[in-house]
Write an enzyme that holds these catalytic residues in place. Sequence first.
Site, PDB file in Angstrom:
ATOM      1  N   THR A 185      18.750  -1.104   2.677  1.00 46.04           N
ATOM      2  CA  THR A 185      17.541  -0.326   2.400  1.00 46.04           C
ATOM      3  C   THR A 185      17.451   0.767   3.447  1.00 46.04           C
ATOM      4  OG1 THR A 185      16.165  -1.641   3.855  1.00 46.04           O
ATOM      5  CG2 THR A 185      16.295  -2.357   1.590  1.00 46.04           C
ATOM      6  N   GLU A 330      15.260  -4.792  -2.684  1.00 43.88           N
ATOM      7  CA  GLU A 330      15.066  -6.236  -2.531  1.00 43.88           C
ATOM      8  C   GLU A 330      14.890  -6.954  -3.863  1.00 43.88           C
ATOM      9  OE1 GLU A 330      13.737  -3.851  -0.760  1.00 43.88           O
ATOM     10  OE2 GLU A 330      13.526  -4.383   1.340  1.00 43.88           O
ATOM     11  N   LYS A 438      -6.744   6.449   5.616  1.00 42.68           N
ATOM     12  CA  LYS A 438      -7.992   5.721   5.892  1.00 42.68           C
ATOM     13  C   LYS A 438      -9.018   6.670   6.503  1.00 42.68           C
ATOM     14  CE  LYS A 438      -9.333   1.089   6.940  1.00 42.68           C
ATOM     15  NZ  LYS A 438      -9.026  -0.177   7.588  1.00 42.68           N
ATOM     16  N   TRP A 443     -10.332   3.662   2.094  1.00 46.32           N
ATOM     17  CA  TRP A 443      -8.958   4.034   1.746  1.00 46.32           C
ATOM     18  C   TRP A 443      -8.907   5.132   0.685  1.00 46.32           C
ATOM     19  CZ3 TRP A 443      -5.227   2.548   4.786  1.00 46.32           C
ATOM     20  CH2 TRP A 443      -5.357   1.359   5.523  1.00 46.32           C
TER      21      TRP A 443
HETATM   22  P1  AMP Z   1      14.050   1.406  -2.577  1.00 44.94           P
HETATM   23  O1  AMP Z   1      14.293   0.055  -2.040  1.00 44.94           O
HETATM   24  O2  AMP Z   1      14.659   2.507  -1.765  1.00 44.94           O
HETATM   25  O3  AMP Z   1      14.448   1.495  -4.016  1.00 44.94           O
HETATM   26  O4  AMP Z   1      12.476   1.681  -2.506  1.00 44.94           O
HETATM   27  C1  AMP Z   1      11.553   0.821  -3.102  1.00 44.94           C
HETATM   28  C2  AMP Z   1      10.162   1.413  -3.055  1.00 44.94           C
HETATM   29  O5  AMP Z   1      10.106   2.614  -3.824  1.00 44.94           O
HETATM   30  C3  AMP Z   1       9.115   0.542  -3.668  1.00 44.94           C
HETATM   31  O6  AMP Z   1       8.665  -0.453  -2.789  1.00 44.94           O
HETATM   32  C4  AMP Z   1       8.021   1.548  -3.993  1.00 44.94           C
HETATM   33  O7  AMP Z   1       7.263   1.871  -2.852  1.00 44.94           O
HETATM   34  C5  AMP Z   1       8.803   2.761  -4.374  1.00 44.94           C
HETATM   35  N1  AMP Z   1       8.898   2.842  -5.834  1.00 44.94           N
HETATM   36  C6  AMP Z   1       9.896   2.426  -6.623  1.00 44.94           C
HETATM   37  N2  AMP Z   1       9.627   2.699  -7.904  1.00 44.94           N
HETATM   38  C7  AMP Z   1       8.419   3.286  -7.941  1.00 44.94           C
HETATM   39  C8  AMP Z   1       7.577   3.813  -8.980  1.00 44.94           C
HETATM   40  N3  AMP Z   1       7.941   3.797 -10.236  1.00 44.94           N
HETATM   41  N4  AMP Z   1       6.390   4.345  -8.615  1.00 44.94           N
HETATM   42  C9  AMP Z   1       6.007   4.396  -7.331  1.00 44.94           C
HETATM   43  N5  AMP Z   1       6.747   3.932  -6.314  1.00 44.94           N
HETATM   44  C10 AMP Z   1       7.943   3.382  -6.611  1.00 44.94           C
END
Ligand code: AMP
Length: 538
Positions: A185, A330, A438, A443
Amino acid sequence: MQSSMMSMPLTISSLIEHAARYHGETEVISVETDGTVATSNWSRIESDARKLSAVLSSLHVSSDACCATVAWNNKRHLQIYFGVAAGGRVCHTINPRLFPEQIEYIVNHAADEVVFFDKTFTPLVRALKDKLQTVKHYIFMGESDDEVKTAIPEVLFYDELLASASDDYIWPALDENTPSSLCYTSGTTGHPKGVLYTHRTTVLHSIGGNQPDGLAISAKDTVLPVVPMFHVNAWGVPYIAAAVGCRMVLPGPGLDGDSLVRLIDGYGVSLALGVPTIWIGLLAALEKTGSKVPSLKRTVVGGSALPTSMLQDFRDNYQVDSIHAWGMTETSPLGTINQPLFKHLELPEAEYEHVRLGQGRPLYGIELRLVDDDGVQVAEDGESHGRLQTRGLWVVSQYYKASESALSEDGWFDTGDVATIDNDGYLIIRDRSKDMIKSGGEWISSVELENIAMSHPSIAQAAAIAAAHKQWDERPVMIVVRHENAELREDELLQFFDNKIASWQKPDAVIFVDALPLGGTGKVLKTRLREQYGRHLL
Ligand code: AMP
């Protein structure tokens, strides 16, 4: 009691063997790094994957080694996905957009024995090579190449290696819990963390993620995964594609709108998947070229939120259905997908659109819940905000080589997202917990502000951040990119928020920029914006 049923392990070799046996002639079209197009098919992908497994054994790569890739979406990368994992090794896809220090860290942390790389990344590999402690072989993904040989004298050439290998290699019988692929990640703080998937979780994700109310990819589709194979296994699409035997178009390095329009029209792509920034480029190119992309029926949009204007533009001007999905490294990554329920089909258009804009509902195999800061469960009424937690058949339990579990005491993974869930299970991501603003103890959701700004016809991209404020602690500031030639003043954009949001939630200021800083996975780097503009109101 003994069951009557066979027990077959869920393995990645079974996916590619199915594709080769029942869809062998189905094309896999691959844009190579030099821009030429190669046409392969599932049968040849499988036999090359077998050859690759044989090659790795003859090079004395350990039977469970991690093998890194630094590569675009192309046919060799696809062969590596299957050949490495089916041979019992771990395919470790590296995001080349990470900082070089991060790449150095993760190759050493994973103890990669092999690095496969595309030509584009020769300078990167050359610069890092001396710091990579465990790598035994650098394999260039192509034919013999003098330039590459000069840069990396010990390099081996993929095509030469495969040419001398036989495809009668038999893959080992693997336990389904054998690790198969590894993704890190790209956290904005601290070292990247690895998630090590197994054959079992990958196959379950392929089946669960491709239900009719999931990605719904079929053998009749031509699929364009624009989402990189170095980002959470291209959302699992290569495995799903093998399981269903669809036609595939792998776009190589050209991810700009014009290149994508050419591929969609040239090969009759019916489904394309990627992050919103990619679709901004595609929609701009469509407007410019006048193409109506008649073959394209669906786009899957995830990674960050689907803007209203994007859903409308695709729907109204191109009859393309945008399918919003949420997930993370994850969660392999598919968690929720937005497909309507029977009862939604009768809704008036505006209400139907509202349903379709959220991140959708959990796939079979994934459970979600919301909790407050004390871990107490929050109501799923569509309004109460909470920290989003998940558990399921393809969810992480412990980061790679970490000493502790990644889960709560009762076995749930905290996503770091703040969300609401309604009583049909539909999820709306309200923010990353660290991106919430905030103001005076209340929020404000940055996502909500961004959605409003993005619905203004002059705005191409928008990000809302918390800026330090003397009286309110934090106040929202918008950082926006205007469309080419659009003229829009700060006061006009601020006025646009009137009646769309409570007046105290309106941003205090708007900053116009030429481009937003993007991280390795195409997401806006809010940390960078906060560093740059976080004191704008002081
Ligand atoms: P990654 O592990 O790099 O794929 O990032 C995951 C994170 O991307 C998630 O925890 C969200 O915060 C964000 N994310 C993924 N898909 C979406 C979505 N459709 N809308 C908003 N945030 C998203």
